[in-house]
Design an enzyme around this catalytic site. Structure first.
Site, short mmCIF file in Angstrom:
data_model
loop_
_atom_site.label_atom_id
_atom_site.label_comp_id
_atom_site.label_asym_id
_atom_site.label_seq_id
_atom_site.Cartn_x
_atom_site.Cartn_y
_atom_site.Cartn_z
N TRP A 151 -16.74 -74.34 -87.91
CA TRP A 151 -18.18 -74.66 -88.06
C TRP A 151 -18.80 -74.66 -86.67
O TRP A 151 -18.32 -75.36 -85.77
CB TRP A 151 -18.31 -76.02 -88.73
N ASP A 185 -11.87 -82.94 -90.46
CA ASP A 185 -13.24 -82.92 -90.94
C ASP A 185 -13.19 -82.52 -92.41
O ASP A 185 -12.77 -81.41 -92.73
CB ASP A 185 -14.06 -81.91 -90.12
N ALA A 199 -15.66 -82.17 -95.44
CA ALA A 199 -17.08 -82.18 -95.82
C ALA A 199 -17.30 -81.71 -97.26
O ALA A 199 -18.43 -81.80 -97.75
CB ALA A 199 -17.88 -81.27 -94.88
N LYS A 207 -22.51 -83.00 -99.55
CA LYS A 207 -22.28 -81.96 -100.54
C LYS A 207 -21.85 -82.53 -101.88
O LYS A 207 -22.45 -82.24 -102.93
CB LYS A 207 -21.23 -80.96 -100.04
#
Length: 394
Positions: A127, A208, A210, A243
């Site tokens: 990302w 991470d 997400a 999300k």
């Protein structure tokens, strides 16, 4: 003083969105910005979140600050969601953050505070904001191979070779599931090999996560994170609610620091709270409170999980449709990886020139590295994308 400021480069994803909005063609398709959309192109408020918001409007009696670390009901609920029973609760220190991005930033801040010389190993690709934050903080970045553009799968041999270069005190940043931007994930055998290497080297894993619930399901998507937590002395976890709860604008996230030595918890928790105080003081609460309400109410949680599962299965169906349509048009199974990838994103393996041709000739907008947001498609636009990809020579 201000005359010393230098113009910063435009965010490529946001610039792409602006170009899309300015395109007058009615047939245009936006596969760039990474937000979930329904087949109608709407990013909805989830049913359980809306119900919780109505309840909150009735019962909320103050807008006073919560704690520096955030509301304990939220942090406890999120530890349960992400870690399950992988570790005891007293082994996890937590702070609520403004979104997953805030959690990532605070994690890097903690690393820099503890070990200013730490290097951060980052997947190639990752990302973009990971790299932007690290550059802003002046932290050294080391890329490790991750994605094989020829096979559109994980280059695990290359990854392990590059991670052999980690030293004690370094940090290795990993994606818990639904890798952004590639959609290609490690399997559990590969995760076990990574954990073995990091433990041998004395490096700190940072995950991470997400997109929990967007890949193979809520529990399966957390499997790798839980494995690392149970098998490494220490780790950091940055988690986002944007999300899977659909509360993007509420900026709801959490940073967790896991230590097998629970005696470190008090001082770790104090340092996390200190970082919150230095950056934004008390974290936002509205989204966090909605999340805790959904996760702790049996009916709301059941409805949320059902809707999240519908979202996940809808994206899988689009993946399978696109892979099948490309196989039909090309007479080749070289696009089968699209059905194997997970989450909102896949990297198609197109060249920047092919991506530009897709935009100019077909009004199809995607990131220059050919990352597409699967959720930007619907059953009617999948064949349009497939034909355009073949026409562009992808």
């Amino acid at each position: 003083m201000f005359e010393q400021l230098k113009e910063k480069p435009a965010d490529k994803i946001l610039a792409l969105g602006q170009a899309y909005r300015e395109d007058p063609r009615e047939t245009k398709i936006d596969l760039g910005v990474g937000v979930y959309k329904t087949p109608e192109g709407v990013t909805p408020i989830m049913r359980a979140v809306k119900a919780a918001e109505k309840q909150l409007w009735e019962i909320e009696s103050t807008k006073a600050y919560t704690a520096l670390a955030g509301d304990p009901a939220f942090t406890d609920a999120m530890v349960g969601l992400v870690l399950g029973d992988a570790v005891a609760r007293d082994q996890v220190s937590t702070i609520a953050t403004p979104g997953g991005t805030g959690a990532v930033r605070q994690a890097f801040e903690l690393v820099r505070m503890v070990n200013p010389g730490a290097r951060v190993f980052v997947s190639d690709p990752t990302w973009p904001n990971h790299l932007s934050i690290l550059a802003h903080l002046g932290m050294e970045v080391v890329n490790y191979r991750y994605f094989d553009s020829a096979t559109c799968a994980v280059d695990f041999a290359g990854m392990l070779t590059d991670l052999e270069g980690v030293r004690a005190g370094d940090v290795v940043l990993l994606h818990g599931c639904c890798h952004n931007p590639t959609g290609a994930n490690l399997n559990m055998t590969e995760w076990a090999a990574v954990v073995e290497l990091l433990n041998a080297k004395g490096a700190l894993p940072m995950i991470d996560i997400a997109y929990q619930g967007f890949g193979d399901g809520l529990e399966e998507d957390a499997r790798a994170v839980r494995f690392v937590a149970a098998n490494c002395p220490e780790m950091l976890i940055a988690a986002s609610c944007s999300k899977n709860f659909g509360i993007y604008r509420e900026r709801t996230g959490i940073l967790m620091a896991v230590a097998q030595d629970a005696t470190l918890g008090k001082i770790t928790q104090g340092n996390l709270a200190y970082l919150n105080r230095q950056n934004y003081s008390f974290p936002p609460d509205h989204g966090a409170r909605l999340v805790s309400m959904v996760l702790t109410d049996a009916d709301l949680r059941a409805d949320w999980q059902a809707e999240l599962e519908d979202v996940r299965l809808g994206m899988l169906k689009l993946r399978e449709q696109l892979a099948g349509e490309l196989q039909r048009l090309s007479g080749s199974d070289r696009f089968g990886f699209i059905a194997q990838h997970r989450g909102m994103f896949s990297r198609l393996g197109a060249t920047p020139e092919q991506v530009e041709r897709l935009r100019e000739d077909h009004a199809i907008y995607m990131i220059g590295d050919s990352r597409i947001n699967i959720a930007g498609l619907n059953s009617e636009t999948v064949p349009i994308l497939a034909r355009a990809m073949i026409d562009a020579g992808v």
